[in-house]
Design a protein around this motif. Structure first.
Motif, mmCIF file in Angstrom:
data_model
loop_
_atom_site.group_PDB
_atom_site.id
_atom_site.type_symbol
_atom_site.label_atom_id
_atom_site.label_comp_id
_atom_site.label_asym_id
_atom_site.label_seq_id
_atom_site.Cartn_x
_atom_site.Cartn_y
_atom_site.Cartn_z
ATOM 1 N N PRO A 197 0.820 -1.228 0.000
ATOM 2 C CA PRO A 197 0.000 0.000 0.000
ATOM 3 C C PRO A 197 0.853 1.278 0.000
ATOM 4 C CG PRO A 197 -0.865 -1.588 1.569
ATOM 5 C CD PRO A 197 0.470 -2.114 1.113
ATOM 6 N N PHE A 198 1.945 1.267 0.747
ATOM 7 C CA PHE A 198 2.844 2.421 0.808
ATOM 8 C C PHE A 198 3.518 2.628 -0.550
ATOM 9 C CE2 PHE A 198 7.117 4.182 1.765
ATOM 10 C CZ PHE A 198 6.740 5.355 2.390
ATOM 11 N N TYR A 199 4.027 1.560 -1.132
ATOM 12 C CA TYR A 199 4.691 1.630 -2.435
ATOM 13 C C TYR A 199 3.694 2.120 -3.492
ATOM 14 C CZ TYR A 199 7.739 0.265 -6.321
ATOM 15 O OH TYR A 199 8.536 0.276 -7.448
ATOM 16 N N THR A 200 2.463 1.655 -3.412
ATOM 17 C CA THR A 200 1.432 2.081 -4.368
ATOM 18 C C THR A 200 1.180 3.582 -4.258
ATOM 19 O OG1 THR A 200 0.404 -0.103 -4.329
ATOM 20 C CG2 THR A 200 -0.972 1.725 -5.091
ATOM 21 N N LEU A 234 -0.224 -1.636 -10.020
ATOM 22 C CA LEU A 234 -0.343 -1.070 -8.675
ATOM 23 C C LEU A 234 -1.187 0.206 -8.670
ATOM 24 C CD1 LEU A 234 3.277 -1.635 -7.363
ATOM 25 C CD2 LEU A 234 1.205 -2.777 -6.549
ATOM 26 N N ALA A 235 -0.993 1.052 -9.676
ATOM 27 C CA ALA A 235 -1.746 2.306 -9.743
ATOM 28 C C ALA A 235 -3.236 2.062 -9.988
ATOM 29 C CB ALA A 235 -1.173 3.210 -10.828
ATOM 30 N N ASN A 236 -3.570 0.875 -10.463
ATOM 31 C CA ASN A 236 -4.955 0.527 -10.750
ATOM 32 C C ASN A 236 -5.422 -0.661 -9.913
ATOM 33 O OD1 ASN A 236 -5.734 2.373 -13.095
ATOM 34 N ND2 ASN A 236 -3.749 1.580 -13.709
ATOM 35 N N THR A 237 -4.992 -0.679 -8.659
ATOM 36 C CA THR A 237 -5.368 -1.755 -7.736
ATOM 37 C C THR A 237 -6.879 -1.940 -7.689
ATOM 38 O OG1 THR A 237 -3.409 -1.399 -6.379
ATOM 39 C CG2 THR A 237 -5.238 -2.511 -5.323
ATOM 40 N N ASP A 238 -7.613 -0.841 -7.733
ATOM 41 C CA ASP A 238 -9.072 -0.928 -7.652
ATOM 42 C C ASP A 238 -9.667 -1.719 -8.817
ATOM 43 O OD1 ASP A 238 -8.196 1.208 -9.290
ATOM 44 O OD2 ASP A 238 -10.141 2.192 -9.162
ATOM 45 N N LEU A 239 -8.976 -1.767 -9.945
ATOM 46 C CA LEU A 239 -9.449 -2.538 -11.097
ATOM 47 C C LEU A 239 -8.957 -3.984 -11.065
ATOM 48 C CD1 LEU A 239 -8.794 0.061 -13.949
ATOM 49 C CD2 LEU A 239 -10.968 -0.443 -12.820
ATOM 50 N N PHE A 240 -7.675 -4.160 -10.708
ATOM 51 C CA PHE A 240 -7.060 -5.480 -10.803
ATOM 52 C C PHE A 240 -7.243 -6.353 -9.560
ATOM 53 C CE2 PHE A 240 -4.499 -2.955 -13.874
ATOM 54 C CZ PHE A 240 -4.859 -3.658 -15.011
ATOM 55 N N ALA A 241 -7.270 -5.728 -8.401
ATOM 56 C CA ALA A 241 -7.401 -6.513 -7.159
ATOM 57 C C ALA A 241 -8.191 -5.722 -6.126
ATOM 58 C CB ALA A 241 -6.022 -6.879 -6.628
#
Length: 199
Positions: A101-104, A165-172
């Motif tokens: 989450p921090f890296y994202t 990672l920038a699209n976590t909401d789409l991928f995971a």
């Protein structure tokens, strides 16, 4: 020389502020977190934060330096024994995973961060790049991957990982990208690079 109880308390408070800021930056992002949020979550006064850090930018830079250092160290430890590009890519993702989450938040907000924070971010990429380029050179010389400039290969890899990672909401949604897609990203990235003779 033995530290006084006041010095120890000051160090503990500073460490608490760094850990609290890390948690909030991971949850909310850097740009949505204020000094008052950090002070409240740490259970200290607003003024106490300024005793340790002259500004939010200074606190942000220190938190990024500390935790990017941990990610870089972990990646270095894992990749140092890695001979193949696959092992280096796995080490990179494993280094990120603990602090995902921090890296994202860094991936999505790094262009808006203060210069010292961005410097720490560039240092992390340099650590990964060192191991990556060594593995690419070995595998290119062995004819396992097609010859493409290493800088381009590295940027392709980072672009792929950072896009997910920038699209976590789409991928995971509600989960972790690295845990869910890490192996898939590595497998398909390496397939793109495989030379015909290595297949």
């Amino acid at each position: 020389m033995k530290k006084t109880s006041r010095q120890l308390q000051k160090e503990q408070t500073k460490e608490l502020l760094i850990k609290t800021a890390f948690k909030l930056f991971s949850e909310r992002g850097f740009l949505s977190t204020r000094i008052s949020d950090i002070a409240g979550a740490a259970g200290v006064s607003h003024g106490t934060v300024f005793v340790h850090f002259p500004s939010l930018d200074a606190l942000m830079a220190e938190v990024i330096e500390v935790y990017v250092g941990k990610i870089a160290q972990r990646t270095h430890e894992l990749a140092d024994s890695g001979k193949t590009l696959r092992e280096v890519l796995c080490a990179h993702l494993n280094g990120i995973q603990e602090y995902e989450p921090f890296y994202t938040a860094l991936v999505t907000e790094n262009r808006q961060l203060p210069p010292p924070a961005r410097d720490a971010w560039v240092t992390l990429q340099s650590v990964i790049s060192l191991h990556f380029s060594r593995a690419v050179q070995r595998e290119t010389e062995a004819g396992k991957i097609i010859p493409i400039p290493t800088s381009l290969l590295f940027n392709m890899w980072l672009g792929l990982v950072h896009h997910y990672l920038a699209n976590t909401d789409l991928f995971a949604p509600g989960g972790k990208v690295i845990e869910r897609y890490g192996e898939t990203l590595i497998d398909n990235y390496l397939k793109l690079l495989a030379s015909k003779g290595a297949e």
